[in-house]
Design a protein around this motif. Structure first.
Motif, PDB file in Angstrom:
ATOM      1  N   THR A 251       0.812  -1.226   0.000  1.00 27.21           N
ATOM      2  CA  THR A 251       0.000   0.000   0.000  1.00 27.21           C
ATOM      3  C   THR A 251       0.844   1.275   0.000  1.00 27.21           C
ATOM      4  N   GLY A 252       2.125   1.182   0.360  1.00 23.13           N
ATOM      5  CA  GLY A 252       2.991   2.357   0.338  1.00 23.13           C
ATOM      6  C   GLY A 252       2.487   3.519   1.169  1.00 23.13           C
ATOM      7  N   PRO A 253       2.195   3.306   2.464  1.00 22.87           N
ATOM      8  CA  PRO A 253       1.642   4.406   3.263  1.00 22.87           C
ATOM      9  C   PRO A 253       2.728   5.407   3.661  1.00 22.87           C
ATOM     10  N   PRO A 254       2.430   6.697   3.652  1.00 20.84           N
ATOM     11  CA  PRO A 254       3.412   7.656   4.168  1.00 20.84           C
ATOM     12  C   PRO A 254       3.574   7.576   5.682  1.00 20.84           C
ATOM     13  N   ALA A 255       2.571   7.009   6.367  1.00 27.05           N
ATOM     14  CA  ALA A 255       2.626   6.901   7.821  1.00 27.05           C
ATOM     15  C   ALA A 255       2.007   5.593   8.261  1.00 27.05           C
ATOM     16  N   VAL A 256       2.625   4.976   9.274  1.00 25.75           N
ATOM     17  CA  VAL A 256       2.118   3.740   9.880  1.00 25.75           C
ATOM     18  C   VAL A 256       1.994   3.990  11.377  1.00 25.75           C
ATOM     19  N   LEU A 257       0.801   3.789  11.934  1.00 27.22           N
ATOM     20  CA  LEU A 257       0.612   3.910  13.378  1.00 27.22           C
ATOM     21  C   LEU A 257       0.491   2.509  13.962  1.00 27.22           C
ATOM     22  N   LEU A 258       1.417   2.188  14.865  1.00 30.03           N
ATOM     23  CA  LEU A 258       1.415   0.888  15.546  1.00 30.03           C
ATOM     24  C   LEU A 258       1.015   1.099  16.996  1.00 30.03           C
ATOM     25  N   TRP A 259      -0.074   0.443  17.414  1.00 30.72           N
ATOM     26  CA  TRP A 259      -0.575   0.611  18.781  1.00 30.72           C
ATOM     27  C   TRP A 259      -0.079  -0.510  19.672  1.00 30.72           C
ATOM     28  N   SER A 260       0.381  -0.128  20.891  1.00 26.70           N
ATOM     29  CA  SER A 260       0.745  -1.092  21.929  1.00 26.70           C
ATOM     30  C   SER A 260       0.203  -0.594  23.254  1.00 26.70           C
ATOM     31  N   GLN A 261      -0.601  -1.419  23.909  1.00 22.27           N
ATOM     32  CA  GLN A 261      -1.232  -1.032  25.159  1.00 22.27           C
ATOM     33  C   GLN A 261      -0.345  -1.289  26.368  1.00 22.27           C
ATOM     34  N   ALA A 262       0.519  -2.301  26.302  1.00 17.43           N
ATOM     35  CA  ALA A 262       1.360  -2.677  27.438  1.00 17.43           C
ATOM     36  C   ALA A 262       2.763  -3.004  26.940  1.00 17.43           C
ATOM     37  N   ALA A 271       8.969  -2.522  14.812  1.00 18.72           N
ATOM     38  CA  ALA A 271       8.758  -1.117  14.448  1.00 18.72           C
ATOM     39  C   ALA A 271       9.929  -0.604  13.613  1.00 18.72           C
ATOM     40  N   HIS A 272      11.143  -1.006  13.978  1.00 24.06           N
ATOM     41  CA  HIS A 272      12.326  -0.601  13.213  1.00 24.06           C
ATOM     42  C   HIS A 272      12.298  -1.211  11.812  1.00 24.06           C
ATOM     43  N   ARG A 273      11.867  -2.470  11.706  1.00 24.47           N
ATOM     44  CA  ARG A 273      11.770  -3.113  10.387  1.00 24.47           C
ATOM     45  C   ARG A 273      10.751  -2.402   9.494  1.00 24.47           C
ATOM     46  N   VAL A 274       9.621  -2.026  10.079  1.00 22.00           N
ATOM     47  CA  VAL A 274       8.607  -1.306   9.305  1.00 22.00           C
ATOM     48  C   VAL A 274       9.173   0.024   8.812  1.00 22.00           C
ATOM     49  N   ALA A 275       9.890   0.728   9.689  1.00 19.55           N
ATOM     50  CA  ALA A 275      10.454   2.028   9.310  1.00 19.55           C
ATOM     51  C   ALA A 275      11.477   1.893   8.189  1.00 19.55           C
ATOM     52  N   ARG A 276      12.113   0.726   8.066  1.00 18.24           N
ATOM     53  CA  ARG A 276      13.134   0.514   7.032  1.00 18.24           C
ATOM     54  C   ARG A 276      12.555  -0.070   5.744  1.00 18.24           C
ATOM     55  N   THR A 277      11.274  -0.406   5.754  1.00 22.61           N
ATOM     56  CA  THR A 277      10.655  -0.984   4.558  1.00 22.61           C
ATOM     57  C   THR A 277      10.493   0.107   3.491  1.00 22.61           C
ATOM     58  N   GLY A 280       8.948   1.472  -4.423  1.00 22.52           N
ATOM     59  CA  GLY A 280       9.149   2.436  -5.502  1.00 22.52           C
ATOM     60  C   GLY A 280      10.343   2.063  -6.365  1.00 22.52           C
ATOM     61  N   PRO A 281      10.549   2.782  -7.472  1.00 21.17           N
ATOM     62  CA  PRO A 281      11.643   2.459  -8.397  1.00 21.17           C
ATOM     63  C   PRO A 281      13.005   2.754  -7.781  1.00 21.17           C
ATOM     64  N   HIS A 282      14.005   2.067  -8.269  1.00 20.20           N
ATOM     65  CA  HIS A 282      15.374   2.311  -7.804  1.00 20.20           C
ATOM     66  C   HIS A 282      15.745   3.757  -8.070  1.00 20.20           C
ATOM     67  N   GLY A 283      16.389   4.362  -7.090  1.00 19.84           N
ATOM     68  CA  GLY A 283      16.753   5.767  -7.198  1.00 19.84           C
ATOM     69  C   GLY A 283      15.695   6.712  -6.674  1.00 19.84           C
ATOM     70  N   ALA A 284      14.507   6.196  -6.479  1.00 21.55           N
ATOM     71  CA  ALA A 284      13.419   7.035  -5.941  1.00 21.55           C
ATOM     72  C   ALA A 284      12.599   6.261  -4.923  1.00 21.55           C
ATOM     73  N   ARG A 285      13.263   5.384  -4.195  1.00 28.01           N
ATOM     74  CA  ARG A 285      12.550   4.579  -3.217  1.00 28.01           C
ATOM     75  C   ARG A 285      12.233   5.415  -1.986  1.00 28.01           C
ATOM     76  N   THR A 286      11.138   5.079  -1.355  1.00 27.91           N
ATOM     77  CA  THR A 286      10.689   5.815  -0.177  1.00 27.91           C
ATOM     78  C   THR A 286      10.149   4.833   0.856  1.00 27.91           C
ATOM     79  N   GLY A 287       9.888   5.316   2.060  1.00 32.06           N
ATOM     80  CA  GLY A 287       9.386   4.455   3.127  1.00 32.06           C
ATOM     81  C   GLY A 287       8.479   5.240   4.049  1.00 32.06           C
ATOM     82  N   PRO A 288       7.861   4.570   5.019  1.00 29.35           N
ATOM     83  CA  PRO A 288       6.893   5.227   5.896  1.00 29.35           C
ATOM     84  C   PRO A 288       7.556   5.869   7.105  1.00 29.35           C
ATOM     85  N   VAL A 289       6.853   6.816   7.694  1.00 34.78           N
ATOM     86  CA  VAL A 289       7.176   7.275   9.039  1.00 34.78           C
ATOM     87  C   VAL A 289       6.324   6.456  10.000  1.00 34.78           C
ATOM     88  N   VAL A 290       6.945   5.857  10.992  1.00 34.94           N
ATOM     89  CA  VAL A 290       6.250   4.972  11.923  1.00 34.94           C
ATOM     90  C   VAL A 290       5.969   5.724  13.220  1.00 34.94           C
TER      91      VAL A 290
END
Length: 324
Positions: A251-262, A271-277, A280-290
Motif C-alpha cells: 500500500t505504500g503508506p506515508p505513515a504507519v501507526l502501531l498501537w501497543s497497550q502494554a 517497528a524498526h523493520r517497518v520504518a526501514r521498509t 518504488g523504483p530504484h533511485g526514488a525509493r521511499t518508506g513510511p514514518v512509523v
C-alpha cells in the motif's frame, strides 16, 4: 419591548458561556432543560437564552449532585426545590438525596465529565439505547478523540477495575460497553466518510502490534482521521509481523501507526523493520514514518526512525502533517 437593565444583562450568561463555566457541554444543559425543566426563569421572545445568577445556582447544584453519583432526575428535583424554597432563618435543610455507596452496582469513575458519569450509569444498568445515545452525542459535541479520552476511556477503565475486583460478576458490563464504544466510533468514521466522500490521496496504515489485542484506540484514531477528511486503512489488532510488512509494501503508506497497550506487546524490532521498509523504483525509493502510539512504548528506548506521540490528539496532528 423593554430592554433588560444593564446590570442584569451583564450578569446573564449565554448557554455556551454557562457550559464552559460549569465544565459540561451545551447539549447536556439543553437536555436537562427539556427533561427536567431546569431552564432560565425569564426568556425574551426572539432572543437566545440568558442564564441569570439564580438560574446558574440551580445548575451548579445539579452538577454538584450528579458528580456525587445522584441520578439526574433526583438531582434536578432537589436542585429545583432548593432554588424555590425561601431562605428564611431557621429553615431546616431539605434531606439530601441518596448517594450510592462505594462498590455495589456502580462504576466509580472519579472526577469526570457528566457524559462519562451518565455512560457509566447506563453501562451498569445494561441500558444499551442510553449508552448509544450518550456516545453519539459525545462524539458529535466533542469530536471522536476528545470523546474517547474524556468520556469513553474513564468509563472503560472503571469497568475494567470492577471486573478485576469482582470477577465474572461484572464482565457483562465491560463487554457491552466495549461493543458500544467500538460501534459508536466506527459509525462516526463512516458518517464522516459519507459527508466528505472517499478522501483522495495517500492513506495511513493503522494496526496493533502482533500480540496486541486492544483495538478501541485504533478505532478512535480512525474516527479522528475521518473527521479531518484523511484516508486510512485499518488492519486492527494483532497483525502478524510478515502480514504487516507485506501490507506496508503493497500500500505504500506515508505513515504507519502501531498501537501497543502494554510493554509486553511493544515490539521495537518490528517497528524498526517497518520504518526501514521501502518501495518504488530504484533511485526514488521511499518508506513510511512509523508512529509508535500507546502506553506500551513508554521508556527511554525509542525504535530508530520512529515518532512517539504523547497522546492520540498529537498522533492525529502528526498523521495529518504526513498525509497532507
Amino acid at each position: 419591548m423593554t430592554a433588560p437593565a444593564p446590570a442584569a444583562a451583564a450578569a446573564a450568561l449565554t448557554t455556551g458561556a454557562l457550559a464552559r463555566r460549569l465544565g459540561v457541554s451545551p447539549t447536556t444543559i439543553r437536555s436537562w432543560e427539556s427533561r427536567y425543566g431546569i431552564g432560565p426563569a425569564h426568556r425574551d421572545p426572539g432572543r437566545h437564552r440568558r442564564w441569570e445568577p439564580h438560574d446558574v445556582a440551580v445548575l451548579e447544584e445539579m452538577c454538584r449532585l450528579t458528580a456525587r453519583g445522584v441520578t439526574p432526575a433526583e438531582a434536578a428535583r432537589v436542585a429545583l426545590a432548593v432554588a424555590a424554597r425561601p431562605a428564611a432563618p431557621g429553615t431546616p435543610p431539605l434531606p439530601s438525596p441518596a448517594v450510592p455507596a462505594p462498590g455495589g452496582n456502580i462504576l466509580p469513575v472519579g472526577t469526570v465529565r457528566p457524559e462519562c458519569r451518565g455512560l457509566a450509569r447506563a453501562a451498569v444498568r445494561l441500558d444499551a439505547p442510553e449508552m448509544a445515545r450518550i456516545l453519539r452525542r459525545s462524539i458529535d459535541d466533542l469530536g471522536a478523540v476528545t470523546a474517547w479520552t474524556e468520556v469513553m476511556t474513564p468509563a472503560l477503565r472503571a469497568a475494567g477495575r470492577k471486573w478485576a475486583a469482582e470477577g465474572e460478576r461484572c464482565v457483562e458490563v465491560e463487554h457491552l460497553l466495549s461493543w458500544h464504544v467500538a460501534a459508536a466510533l466506527r459509525r462516526a468514521a463512516d458518517r464522516a466518510d459519507d459527508r466528505a466522500g472517499r478522501p483522495p490521496g495517500p492513506a495511513a496504515l493503522l494496526a496493533g502490534t502482533p500480540t496486541e489485542l486492544h483495538s478501541l484506540p485504533l478505532e478512535a484514531v480512525a474516527a479522528g482521521l475521518a473527521e479531518r477528511g484523511l484516508a486510512f486503512r485499518m488492519f486492527g489488532p494483532a497483525l502478524p509481523p510478515e502480514a504487516l510488512l507485506e501490507a506496508v509494501r503493497r500500500t505504500g503508506p506515508p505513515a504507519v501507526l502501531l498501537w501497543s497497550q502494554a510493554a509486553r506487546t511493544a515490539d521495537r524490532a518490528l517497528a524498526h523493520r517497518v520504518a526501514r521498509t521501502t518501495w518504488g523504483p530504484h533511485g526514488a525509493r521511499t518508506g513510511p514514518v512509523v508512529l509508535t502510539a500507546g502506553p506500551g512504548w513508554a521508556g527511554p528506548r525509542r525504535p530508530p526512525g520512529t515518532l512517539r506521540p504523547r497522546d492520540l490528539a498529537t498522533a492525529l496532528d502528526q498523521l495529518e502533517r504526513l498525509l497532507r
